[in-house]
Design a protein around this motif. Sequence first.
Motif, PDB file in Angstrom:
ATOM      1  N   HIS A  10       1.226  -0.803   0.324  1.00 24.60           N
ATOM      2  CA  HIS A  10      -0.357  -0.345  -0.054  1.00 24.60           C
ATOM      3  C   HIS A  10       1.306   1.084   0.190  1.00 24.60           C
ATOM      4  O   HIS A  10       1.762   1.308   0.216  1.00 24.60           O
ATOM      5  N   GLU A  11       0.417   2.381  -0.794  1.00 29.38           N
ATOM      6  CA  GLU A  11       0.792   3.945  -0.657  1.00 29.38           C
ATOM      7  C   GLU A  11       1.564   4.055   1.173  1.00 29.38           C
ATOM      8  O   GLU A  11      -0.150   4.461   0.808  1.00 29.38           O
ATOM      9  N   PHE A  13       3.763   7.200   0.661  1.00 32.63           N
ATOM     10  CA  PHE A  13       3.461   9.005   0.122  1.00 32.63           C
ATOM     11  C   PHE A  13       4.054   8.141  -1.142  1.00 32.63           C
ATOM     12  O   PHE A  13       4.930   7.414  -1.188  1.00 32.63           O
ATOM     13  N   GLU A  14       4.101   9.201  -2.299  1.00 30.99           N
ATOM     14  CA  GLU A  14       4.018   9.241  -3.604  1.00 30.99           C
ATOM     15  C   GLU A  14       6.037   9.257  -3.633  1.00 30.99           C
ATOM     16  O   GLU A  14       5.983  10.147  -2.478  1.00 30.99           O
ATOM     17  N   PRO A  15       6.541   8.483  -4.218  1.00 28.79           N
ATOM     18  CA  PRO A  15       6.273   7.104  -4.643  1.00 28.79           C
ATOM     19  C   PRO A  15       6.535   5.850  -3.579  1.00 28.79           C
ATOM     20  O   PRO A  15       6.972   4.560  -4.305  1.00 28.79           O
ATOM     21  N   TYR A  17       5.692   2.548  -1.604  1.00 28.24           N
ATOM     22  CA  TYR A  17       5.183   1.421  -1.122  1.00 28.24           C
ATOM     23  C   TYR A  17       5.723   0.912   0.841  1.00 28.24           C
ATOM     24  O   TYR A  17       6.620   0.991   0.418  1.00 28.24           O
ATOM     25  N   LYS A  75       9.110   3.335  -8.857  1.00 32.74           N
ATOM     26  CA  LYS A  75       8.044   3.041  -7.403  1.00 32.74           C
ATOM     27  C   LYS A  75       8.869   2.763  -6.526  1.00 32.74           C
ATOM     28  O   LYS A  75       9.543   1.659  -7.334  1.00 32.74           O
ATOM     29  N   CYS A 112      -1.269   8.558   7.289  1.00 28.32           N
ATOM     30  CA  CYS A 112      -0.050   7.730   5.948  1.00 28.32           C
ATOM     31  C   CYS A 112       0.047   6.169   6.460  1.00 28.32           C
ATOM     32  O   CYS A 112       0.327   5.281   5.153  1.00 28.32           O
TER      33      CYS A 112
END
Length: 228
Positions: A10-11, A13-15, A17, A75, A112
């Motif tokens: 699951h993410e 924060f970008e990018p 996981y 990612k 988050c």
Amino acid sequence: MADKCCLPPHEVFEPVYFHSTDDTSTLMPGVHYFSIEGVISYVGFADDFGPMNIGSIYQFCELMDKELERFSDEKLVLVTSLDCQAITNAVFLLGAYMIMKMNYDLPQTISCFQATLGLAVPYRDVSPGIQNFELFVQDCWGGLWKGKQLGWADFGPAGFDLEEYQHYDNALNADLHEIVPGKFVAMRGPRDLATDSPWEDVLDDEGHFSHRDFSVEHYAEILQQFDV
């Protein structure tokens, strides 16, 4: 036996996981996976498994910065085993990075990790036996965030000396920490030693190494360096 916790990717924060798995066949191509296991670790005294100290947090922040720079077009997935203690430490370090390097506050950081905090287990005291308190990841993040606000935790260019920290943190050198810069130092108490040596190794009943005691003179020299 340690608890096993299943957590799909699951993410956070970008990018970046987060993923826990023992099945490498589930790893996807075109994604950069990295792990802290065997790279950054906690050395327990008894049944304790964390939290990671400020030196480990600094090392993780350095690692994250390098990973983000090297794989800027991919990612990134921080992967751990299914062990709940491993998940807890990885989650703590990732949140610590967000606080120290991305300037997240505590509520932002917690938000988050809604998918993972339910799997994190509370930290315990280093003493064996029944515990009378629980220390949660959120508590540790809160302390780190407060320390950053007060200037006690600073990873700026002149804010943290990892080599010095690791030297004095080592129980064979001093077992000493500067808690509040320029104000408060915590350490294990000195001992009156039988010789003029600055330190003396203590053995247990079976003749194995137990710990190292230090003289008053040994600590006095170190404390002078900290302007105590």
